[in-house]
Design a protein around this motif. Structure first.
Motif, PDB file in Angstrom:
ATOM      1  N   VAL A 144       0.851  -1.198   0.000  1.00  0.00           N
ATOM      2  CA  VAL A 144       0.000   0.000   0.000  1.00  0.00           C
ATOM      3  C   VAL A 144       0.889   1.251   0.000  1.00  0.00           C
ATOM      4  CG1 VAL A 144      -1.753   1.310   1.277  1.00  0.00           C
ATOM      5  CG2 VAL A 144      -1.831  -1.199   1.266  1.00  0.00           C
ATOM      6  N   ALA A 145       1.901   1.236   0.875  1.00  0.00           N
ATOM      7  CA  ALA A 145       2.785   2.408   0.987  1.00  0.00           C
ATOM      8  C   ALA A 145       3.536   2.643  -0.333  1.00  0.00           C
ATOM      9  CB  ALA A 145       3.765   2.214   2.131  1.00  0.00           C
ATOM     10  N   GLN A 146       3.894   1.558  -1.013  1.00  0.00           N
ATOM     11  CA  GLN A 146       4.630   1.696  -2.277  1.00  0.00           C
ATOM     12  C   GLN A 146       3.744   2.324  -3.358  1.00  0.00           C
ATOM     13  OE1 GLN A 146       8.053   0.881  -2.696  1.00  0.00           O
ATOM     14  NE2 GLN A 146       7.517   2.284  -4.347  1.00  0.00           N
ATOM     15  N   VAL A 147       2.503   1.850  -3.420  1.00  0.00           N
ATOM     16  CA  VAL A 147       1.578   2.422  -4.413  1.00  0.00           C
ATOM     17  C   VAL A 147       1.356   3.904  -4.105  1.00  0.00           C
ATOM     18  CG1 VAL A 147      -0.810   2.375  -5.266  1.00  0.00           C
ATOM     19  CG2 VAL A 147       0.437   0.225  -4.916  1.00  0.00           C
ATOM     20  N   LEU A 148       1.204   4.208  -2.831  1.00  0.00           N
ATOM     21  CA  LEU A 148       1.006   5.616  -2.447  1.00  0.00           C
ATOM     22  C   LEU A 148       2.240   6.446  -2.797  1.00  0.00           C
ATOM     23  CD1 LEU A 148      -0.851   5.056   0.929  1.00  0.00           C
ATOM     24  CD2 LEU A 148      -1.746   6.331  -1.026  1.00  0.00           C
ATOM     25  N   ASP A 149       3.419   5.880  -2.553  1.00  0.00           N
ATOM     26  CA  ASP A 149       4.639   6.640  -2.871  1.00  0.00           C
ATOM     27  C   ASP A 149       4.734   6.905  -4.378  1.00  0.00           C
ATOM     28  OD1 ASP A 149       7.154   7.839  -2.059  1.00  0.00           O
ATOM     29  OD2 ASP A 149       8.076   6.237  -3.232  1.00  0.00           O
ATOM     30  N   ASP A 150       4.335   5.911  -5.176  1.00  0.00           N
ATOM     31  CA  ASP A 150       4.338   6.115  -6.632  1.00  0.00           C
ATOM     32  C   ASP A 150       3.458   7.295  -7.019  1.00  0.00           C
ATOM     33  OD1 ASP A 150       5.967   3.946  -6.854  1.00  0.00           O
ATOM     34  OD2 ASP A 150       4.398   2.540  -7.489  1.00  0.00           O
ATOM     35  N   ARG A 151       2.474   7.592  -6.161  1.00  0.00           N
ATOM     36  CA  ARG A 151       1.560   8.704  -6.435  1.00  0.00           C
ATOM     37  C   ARG A 151       1.939   9.958  -5.647  1.00  0.00           C
ATOM     38  NH1 ARG A 151      -4.131   7.347  -7.215  1.00  0.00           N
ATOM     39  NH2 ARG A 151      -4.176   5.749  -8.819  1.00  0.00           N
ATOM     40  N   GLY A 152       3.125   9.945  -5.075  1.00  0.00           N
ATOM     41  CA  GLY A 152       3.616  11.136  -4.372  1.00  0.00           C
ATOM     42  C   GLY A 152       3.024  11.334  -2.994  1.00  0.00           C
ATOM     43  N   VAL A 153       2.534  10.218  -2.401  1.00  0.00           N
ATOM     44  CA  VAL A 153       1.958  10.320  -1.054  1.00  0.00           C
ATOM     45  C   VAL A 153       2.844   9.511  -0.106  1.00  0.00           C
ATOM     46  CG1 VAL A 153      -0.062   9.882   0.398  1.00  0.00           C
ATOM     47  CG2 VAL A 153      -0.366  10.515  -2.023  1.00  0.00           C
ATOM     48  N   ALA A 154       3.471  10.181   0.842  1.00  0.00           N
ATOM     49  CA  ALA A 154       4.401   9.511   1.759  1.00  0.00           C
ATOM     50  C   ALA A 154       3.683   9.139   3.050  1.00  0.00           C
ATOM     51  CB  ALA A 154       5.571  10.439   2.073  1.00  0.00           C
ATOM     52  N   VAL A 155       3.601   7.823   3.311  1.00  0.00           N
ATOM     53  CA  VAL A 155       3.022   7.339   4.573  1.00  0.00           C
ATOM     54  C   VAL A 155       4.005   6.369   5.205  1.00  0.00           C
ATOM     55  CG1 VAL A 155       0.608   7.564   3.838  1.00  0.00           C
ATOM     56  CG2 VAL A 155       1.849   5.404   3.430  1.00  0.00           C
ATOM     57  N   ARG A 156       3.718   5.966   6.423  1.00  0.00           N
ATOM     58  CA  ARG A 156       4.546   4.978   7.108  1.00  0.00           C
ATOM     59  C   ARG A 156       3.844   3.631   7.053  1.00  0.00           C
ATOM     60  NH1 ARG A 156       7.576   4.618  12.133  1.00  0.00           N
ATOM     61  NH2 ARG A 156       8.528   2.546  11.966  1.00  0.00           N
ATOM     62  N   ALA A 157       4.622   2.565   6.885  1.00  0.00           N
ATOM     63  CA  ALA A 157       4.028   1.221   6.907  1.00  0.00           C
ATOM     64  C   ALA A 157       4.937   0.297   7.690  1.00  0.00           C
ATOM     65  CB  ALA A 157       3.855   0.704   5.486  1.00  0.00           C
ATOM     66  N   GLY A 158       4.333  -0.649   8.410  1.00  0.00           N
ATOM     67  CA  GLY A 158       5.120  -1.616   9.167  1.00  0.00           C
ATOM     68  C   GLY A 158       4.533  -1.803  10.554  1.00  0.00           C
ATOM     69  N   HIS A 159       5.417  -2.156  11.499  1.00  0.00           N
ATOM     70  CA  HIS A 159       4.894  -2.375  12.857  1.00  0.00           C
ATOM     71  C   HIS A 159       4.907  -1.098  13.689  1.00  0.00           C
ATOM     72  CE1 HIS A 159       9.046  -2.381  14.117  1.00  0.00           C
ATOM     73  NE2 HIS A 159       9.326  -3.465  13.407  1.00  0.00           N
ATOM     74  N   LEU A 160       5.417  -0.034  13.118  1.00  0.00           N
ATOM     75  CA  LEU A 160       5.412   1.290  13.767  1.00  0.00           C
ATOM     76  C   LEU A 160       6.040   1.268  15.166  1.00  0.00           C
ATOM     77  CD1 LEU A 160       1.916   2.812  12.841  1.00  0.00           C
ATOM     78  CD2 LEU A 160       3.887   2.432  11.391  1.00  0.00           C
ATOM     79  N   CYS A 161       7.029   0.389  15.347  1.00  0.00           N
ATOM     80  CA  CYS A 161       7.719   0.299  16.647  1.00  0.00           C
ATOM     81  C   CYS A 161       6.726   0.029  17.772  1.00  0.00           C
ATOM     82  CB  CYS A 161       8.521   1.562  16.950  1.00  0.00           C
ATOM     83  SG  CYS A 161       9.807   1.880  15.760  1.00  0.00           S
ATOM     84  N   ALA A 162       5.713  -0.763  17.467  1.00  0.00           N
ATOM     85  CA  ALA A 162       4.713  -1.083  18.498  1.00  0.00           C
ATOM     86  C   ALA A 162       4.264  -2.531  18.299  1.00  0.00           C
ATOM     87  CB  ALA A 162       3.543  -0.114  18.405  1.00  0.00           C
TER      88      ALA A 162
END
Ligand SMILES: Cc1ncc(COP(=O)(O)O)c(C=O)c1O
Length: 412
Positions: free
Chosen positions: A353-371
């Motif tokens: 999901v994060a990769q598709v968003l990045d391809d569209r210029g939208v930067a989000v965080r993905a993963g376990h978020l240190c939690a």
């Protein structure tokens, strides 16, 4: 009922475009929705730091020369600015650290470790970042104490009532709790937790990392014992953070970093510590970082209340629009969400999901978020997180939602 009919004051509108010129980095096709990981820095912060290096650079608190005095003044003024920002009684209660992680480790290893013994208990909440979990886990392990977990309510807020009930009869010494969850966006009632913990004779450290940029911070009102946060999550520089502590506790806390300028006297076999807070700041301090943090505080203070309402409105809209998509699970409470939304997409990995968003210029965080403990409780190995700042726009929320739909189409 409209707001006028209900007697409420209508929320003033806020125009994010007025802020974007303060952030050169946003002058490109970029929707920066990773503000909970780190915010962008306004020109005012960059300028203050450059000015420090250009005009006042010297090693603070060491040198008698003019630049040394100027650097010391700038560093100590920054401490005062922090104290005022968080409602501390005195600048001496403000310890500069490298960030939240360093601050939490300092209180865990410098104070809690010395007070906790076999059979004692430390409580963390189920929603802690690893930075406020692992240091306590390590103290518990080293001292043969028990690590207990404040459970979550179904909506993701902490179950304070359950905590209070279980706390009463126990040998609880310390409670470590986050103000705002970096995954759920939930605002925890830390004042209530502090009151319950104090009634049981325990001390409380609050992880303020995700709160300070969005909520008015007042450690006296919270009535906590320690409070930690990072500059870089509130428009300030990397590498600078704060541990605030009550004066009476700071004087009892042991330093962790031994060396230059944290002592008052050194003999061959022993040393005496400098006053608080210098004894916790061994080595050359990050003076430019402190100056940048003070500039960030000033910048943040200049934001109208409507800017904060705007941030929370973006998070609310994002949560609602994502929750309306079939196959998308939004985590965290419906009400009382601050500045961020985490979600999972059925049959699509968060990184995709994060990769598709990045391809569209939208930067989000993905993963376990240190939690990871929290995500295990939620039953998911990873999530996507969009987090907002006043420079974000409704159009960026629309791009986020469209990007998630595109990821669903691509991968399912
Ligand atoms: C709630 C919370 N606590 C602690 C931290 C750690 O902050 P830092 O990496 O700046 O030390 C973070 C960073 O993501 C966080 O979100």
């Amino acid at each position: 009922m409209n707001s006028q009919a209900s007697g409420a004051v209508p929320e003033p509108s806020f125009e994010p475009a007025t802020l974007r010129p303060h952030f050169a980095i946003l002058n490109r096709e970029l929707a920066w929705l990773d503000n909970a990981a780190t915010t962008q820095r306004p020109e005012a912060v960059l300028k203050a730091m450059a000015q420090f290096y250009r005009r006042h650079n010297a090693n603070p608190r060491r040198s008698v020369h003019r630049l040394g005095a100027e650097a010391t003044t700038a560093y100590e003024r920054a401490r005062l600015a922090v104290a005022q920002f968080i409602g501390a009684r005195s600048a001496d209660e403000v310890v500069f650290t490298a960030g939240t992680t360093a601050a939490l480790n300092l209180v865990a290893a410098g104070m809690a470790r010395w007070e906790i013994g076999p059979g004692d208990e430390i409580w963390v909440s189920a929603a802690e970042h690893h930075s406020n979990w692992v240091p306590w886990q390590q103290v518990a392990r080293a001292m043969n104490a028990a690590l207990r977990v404040i459970p979550l309510l179904p909506d993701g807020r902490l179950d304070v009532a359950a905590f209070r009930k279980r706390l009463a009869a126990r040998r609880t010494k310390w409670v470590a709790v986050t103000w705002v969850s970096n995954v759920l966006g939930a605002v925890n009632d830390v004042a209530e937790i502090c009151a319950a913990a104090h009634a049981a004779g325990a001390r409380v450290v609050v992880d303020g990392a995700q709160g300070v940029a969005h909520l008015p911070t007042n450690v006296a009102q919270m009535d906590c014992d320690f409070f930690a946060f990072s500059g870089h999550k509130m428009y300030g520089p990397f590498g600078i953070g704060v541990l605030w502590g009550r004066q009476e506790w700071l004087t009892q806390m042991e330093p962790l970093i031994f060396g230059g300028e944290m002592i008052s006297r050194v003999d061959e076999r022993s040393a005496q510590w400098a006053e608080v807070p210098a004894r916790f700041e061994g080595g050359t301090p990050n003076a430019a970082g402190a100056v940048g943090l003070a500039a960030a505080i000033e910048w943040l203070r200049g934001l109208p209340a409507a800017a904060h309402a705007h941030v929370n409105q973006l998070a609310r809209e994002a949560a609602e629009q994502l929750a309306a998509l079939p196959g998308v699970q939004v985590w965290g409470p419906r009400e009382g969400r601050v500045a961020l939304v985490s979600f999972s997409v059925d049959r699509v990995h968060a990184h995709d999901v994060a990769q598709v968003l990045d391809d569209r210029g939208v930067a989000v965080r993905a993963g376990h978020l240190c939690a990871q403990p929290l995500l295990r409780r939620l039953g998911t190995p990873s999530v996507v997180r969009a987090s907002f700042a006043p420079y974000n726009t409704r159009d960026e929320v629309a791009r986020l939602v469209a990007g998630v739909r595109a990821a669903q189409e691509l991968f399912t």
